[in-house]
Design a protein around this motif. Sequence first.
Motif, PDB file in Angstrom:
ATOM      1  N   ALA A  24      42.534  68.454  19.709  1.00  0.00           N
ATOM      2  CA  ALA A  24      43.368  67.411  19.110  1.00  0.00           C
ATOM      3  C   ALA A  24      43.019  66.040  19.679  1.00  0.00           C
ATOM      4  O   ALA A  24      43.051  65.033  18.960  1.00  0.00           O
ATOM      5  N   THR A  25      42.656  65.995  20.950  1.00  0.00           N
ATOM      6  CA  THR A  25      42.283  64.728  21.561  1.00  0.00           C
ATOM      7  C   THR A  25      40.986  64.200  20.962  1.00  0.00           C
ATOM      8  O   THR A  25      40.850  63.001  20.699  1.00  0.00           O
ATOM      9  N   PHE A  26      40.017  65.080  20.728  1.00  0.00           N
ATOM     10  CA  PHE A  26      38.759  64.666  20.101  1.00  0.00           C
ATOM     11  C   PHE A  26      39.015  64.133  18.693  1.00  0.00           C
ATOM     12  O   PHE A  26      38.418  63.123  18.270  1.00  0.00           O
ATOM     13  N   LEU A  27      39.885  64.788  17.955  1.00  0.00           N
ATOM     14  CA  LEU A  27      40.216  64.314  16.610  1.00  0.00           C
ATOM     15  C   LEU A  27      40.905  62.951  16.669  1.00  0.00           C
ATOM     16  O   LEU A  27      40.657  62.081  15.815  1.00  0.00           O
ATOM     17  N   ALA A  28      41.757  62.764  17.656  1.00  0.00           N
ATOM     18  CA  ALA A  28      42.456  61.485  17.796  1.00  0.00           C
ATOM     19  C   ALA A  28      41.477  60.353  18.080  1.00  0.00           C
ATOM     20  O   ALA A  28      41.631  59.240  17.568  1.00  0.00           O
ATOM     21  N   VAL A  29      40.460  60.614  18.905  1.00  0.00           N
ATOM     22  CA  VAL A  29      39.448  59.583  19.188  1.00  0.00           C
ATOM     23  C   VAL A  29      38.686  59.230  17.920  1.00  0.00           C
ATOM     24  O   VAL A  29      38.411  58.053  17.643  1.00  0.00           O
ATOM     25  N   ALA A  30      38.337  60.246  17.125  1.00  0.00           N
ATOM     26  CA  ALA A  30      37.647  59.981  15.863  1.00  0.00           C
ATOM     27  C   ALA A  30      38.497  59.083  14.963  1.00  0.00           C
ATOM     28  O   ALA A  30      37.996  58.132  14.351  1.00  0.00           O
ATOM     29  N   ALA A  31      39.794  59.368  14.902  1.00  0.00           N
ATOM     30  CA  ALA A  31      40.689  58.548  14.080  1.00  0.00           C
ATOM     31  C   ALA A  31      40.828  57.145  14.648  1.00  0.00           C
ATOM     32  O   ALA A  31      40.930  56.159  13.899  1.00  0.00           O
ATOM     33  N   LEU A  32      40.821  57.030  15.961  1.00  0.00           N
ATOM     34  CA  LEU A  32      40.962  55.737  16.621  1.00  0.00           C
ATOM     35  C   LEU A  32      39.786  54.807  16.312  1.00  0.00           C
ATOM     36  O   LEU A  32      39.928  53.580  16.357  1.00  0.00           O
ATOM     37  N   CYS A  33      38.644  55.388  15.970  1.00  0.00           N
ATOM     38  CA  CYS A  33      37.465  54.576  15.659  1.00  0.00           C
ATOM     39  C   CYS A  33      37.605  53.822  14.336  1.00  0.00           C
ATOM     40  O   CYS A  33      36.920  52.806  14.126  1.00  0.00           O
ATOM     41  N   LEU A  34      38.447  54.310  13.461  1.00  0.00           N
ATOM     42  CA  LEU A  34      38.539  53.697  12.129  1.00  0.00           C
ATOM     43  C   LEU A  34      39.092  52.269  12.175  1.00  0.00           C
ATOM     44  O   LEU A  34      38.498  51.360  11.579  1.00  0.00           O
ATOM     45  N   PRO A  35      40.224  52.005  12.846  1.00  0.00           N
ATOM     46  CA  PRO A  35      40.655  50.605  12.941  1.00  0.00           C
ATOM     47  C   PRO A  35      39.679  49.751  13.742  1.00  0.00           C
ATOM     48  O   PRO A  35      39.527  48.559  13.463  1.00  0.00           O
ATOM     49  N   ALA A  36      38.993  50.364  14.717  1.00  0.00           N
ATOM     50  CA  ALA A  36      37.981  49.616  15.462  1.00  0.00           C
ATOM     51  C   ALA A  36      36.837  49.199  14.535  1.00  0.00           C
ATOM     52  O   ALA A  36      36.331  48.073  14.605  1.00  0.00           O
ATOM     53  N   ALA A  37      36.444  50.106  13.630  1.00  0.00           N
ATOM     54  CA  ALA A  37      35.389  49.790  12.664  1.00  0.00           C
ATOM     55  C   ALA A  37      35.826  48.667  11.736  1.00  0.00           C
ATOM     56  O   ALA A  37      35.036  47.769  11.402  1.00  0.00           O
ATOM     57  N   LEU A  38      37.088  48.710  11.309  1.00  0.00           N
ATOM     58  CA  LEU A  38      37.611  47.656  10.442  1.00  0.00           C
ATOM     59  C   LEU A  38      37.602  46.314  11.173  1.00  0.00           C
ATOM     60  O   LEU A  38      37.263  45.280  10.593  1.00  0.00           O
ATOM     61  N   GLY A  39      37.953  46.341  12.453  1.00  0.00           N
ATOM     62  CA  GLY A  39      37.931  45.108  13.235  1.00  0.00           C
ATOM     63  C   GLY A  39      36.542  44.515  13.336  1.00  0.00           C
ATOM     64  O   GLY A  39      36.357  43.300  13.216  1.00  0.00           O
ATOM     65  N   VAL A  40      35.542  45.365  13.554  1.00  0.00           N
ATOM     66  CA  VAL A  40      34.153  44.895  13.609  1.00  0.00           C
ATOM     67  C   VAL A  40      33.746  44.320  12.260  1.00  0.00           C
ATOM     68  O   VAL A  40      33.128  43.258  12.167  1.00  0.00           O
ATOM     69  N   LEU A  41      34.106  45.023  11.191  1.00  0.00           N
ATOM     70  CA  LEU A  41      33.724  44.603   9.847  1.00  0.00           C
ATOM     71  C   LEU A  41      34.324  43.242   9.495  1.00  0.00           C
ATOM     72  O   LEU A  41      33.676  42.396   8.875  1.00  0.00           O
ATOM     73  N   LYS A  42      35.562  43.008   9.915  1.00  0.00           N
ATOM     74  CA  LYS A  42      36.250  41.770   9.567  1.00  0.00           C
ATOM     75  C   LYS A  42      36.009  40.640  10.568  1.00  0.00           C
ATOM     76  O   LYS A  42      36.118  39.468  10.202  1.00  0.00           O
ATOM     77  N   GLY A  43      35.687  40.976  11.811  1.00  0.00           N
ATOM     78  CA  GLY A  43      35.669  39.947  12.844  1.00  0.00           C
ATOM     79  C   GLY A  43      34.320  39.484  13.338  1.00  0.00           C
ATOM     80  O   GLY A  43      34.228  38.437  13.981  1.00  0.00           O
ATOM     81  N   ILE A  44      33.255  40.259  13.074  1.00  0.00           N
ATOM     82  CA  ILE A  44      31.933  39.903  13.592  1.00  0.00           C
ATOM     83  C   ILE A  44      31.091  39.305  12.480  1.00  0.00           C
ATOM     84  O   ILE A  44      31.000  39.881  11.385  1.00  0.00           O
ATOM     85  N   PRO A  45      30.442  38.169  12.696  1.00  0.00           N
ATOM     86  CA  PRO A  45      29.583  37.573  11.677  1.00  0.00           C
ATOM     87  C   PRO A  45      28.472  38.534  11.251  1.00  0.00           C
ATOM     88  O   PRO A  45      27.981  39.328  12.055  1.00  0.00           O
ATOM     89  N   ALA A  46      28.073  38.444   9.980  1.00  0.00           N
ATOM     90  CA  ALA A  46      27.103  39.390   9.430  1.00  0.00           C
ATOM     91  C   ALA A  46      25.663  39.018   9.745  1.00  0.00           C
ATOM     92  O   ALA A  46      24.765  39.835   9.610  1.00  0.00           O
TER      93      ALA A  46
END
Length: 397
Positions: free
Chosen positions: A164-186
């Motif tokens: 369950a902890t491994f699954l939680a880390v995988a899920a935690l990556c999704l908002p982090a990915a969104l943050g990178v997508l929205k916040g870092i210049p392309a």
Amino acid sequence: MPFPFPFPLPLYLLATAVFAMGTSEFMLAGLLPDIAADLDISVGTAGLLTSAFAIGMVVGAPVVAALARDWPRRLSLLGFVLTFAAAHLVGALTTSFAVLFATRIVAAVANAGFLAVALTVATTLVLPDRKGRALAVLLSGTTVATVAGVPGGAVLGTLLGWRATFLAVAALCLPAALGVLKGIPAGPGRRGRGGEATGRPALRLEFAQLADPRLTLVMLLGALVNAATFAGFTFLAPVVTGTAGLSELWIPATLVLFGLGSFTGVTVAGRLSDRRPGLVVAVAGPLLLAGWPALALLADRPTALLALVFVQGALSFALGGTLITRVLYEAAGAPTMAGSYATAALNVGAAAGPLIAATTLGTAAGDRGPLWSSGLLIAVALLVAFPLRTTLTADRR
């Protein structure tokens, strides 16, 4: 409207992704007994998962950084985060230790690539004399992971199992990915604070920086200090439940204390590492040398154990964070590879530390063995640093 925090928003978004990855890197400290029982292996063998992650970081950091130096920053960071998430999903579903071991290496390579690029990006978002503070913000993602993510993972693992902890880390990556997508210049390539393109040396010249004795010195010291940190931290769980005689629910509480200490240490050191790194080394080094043996001797006394865990977390991250900053200063001639050098050096230690510590578990020292090995590693680091202290602290900003 100006941004209401001292640093640009993208720096905090990078720290969010580092939080997700830091949770994974450190969470095994609270999950090893559960993983060992589920996969029918020894705790020492399960500890090799920490070394697998570190090996992937060591190899992945320079290789992936070299490959990604011409990639668009946002695309490469996003790809690393999603690969990291996929590796954890596979790890959560497998029943094979070999497959789990492999997923840790893949996740580590993705983490290494992300961190190598992020360390470089972070230093371009601030003024040249604020690298240490910028890195303190970035590394706060790791320390907050030890405060919240890792203990939370330990509680989740205790209640629902390590998968369950491994699954939680995988899920935690999704908002982090969104943050990178929205916040870092392309845009691709190294950019200055205002977005302007800057020149950079050829890759062979960046690798040639590794021949600089000042750079190799701080990389060696960073590896030794991180080896000491991971040697003790990785095997805290059996110390808590075995030597100290506490229940399993005390494992996350102990990890919280270590995390609070690490956050305190990296925050305080971030204000000193740019201008007074020698002070951090001179104070934190000897205190660490005394602290690890003290923790080993007093591990059967819960109050002393918990207090010393906090102190060792603070000192370890204060010294380790300062050495990361010094690596980036010394590798200023390798602007796209400096972050990978820091990442690789620290993870050589993260790979070696648990391996060294695991060899002590079958000795008379028992669960305290890893704590004694941490003290020995700090002693070696101080022996290396002492005759070269002038070189270590010389200003090259």
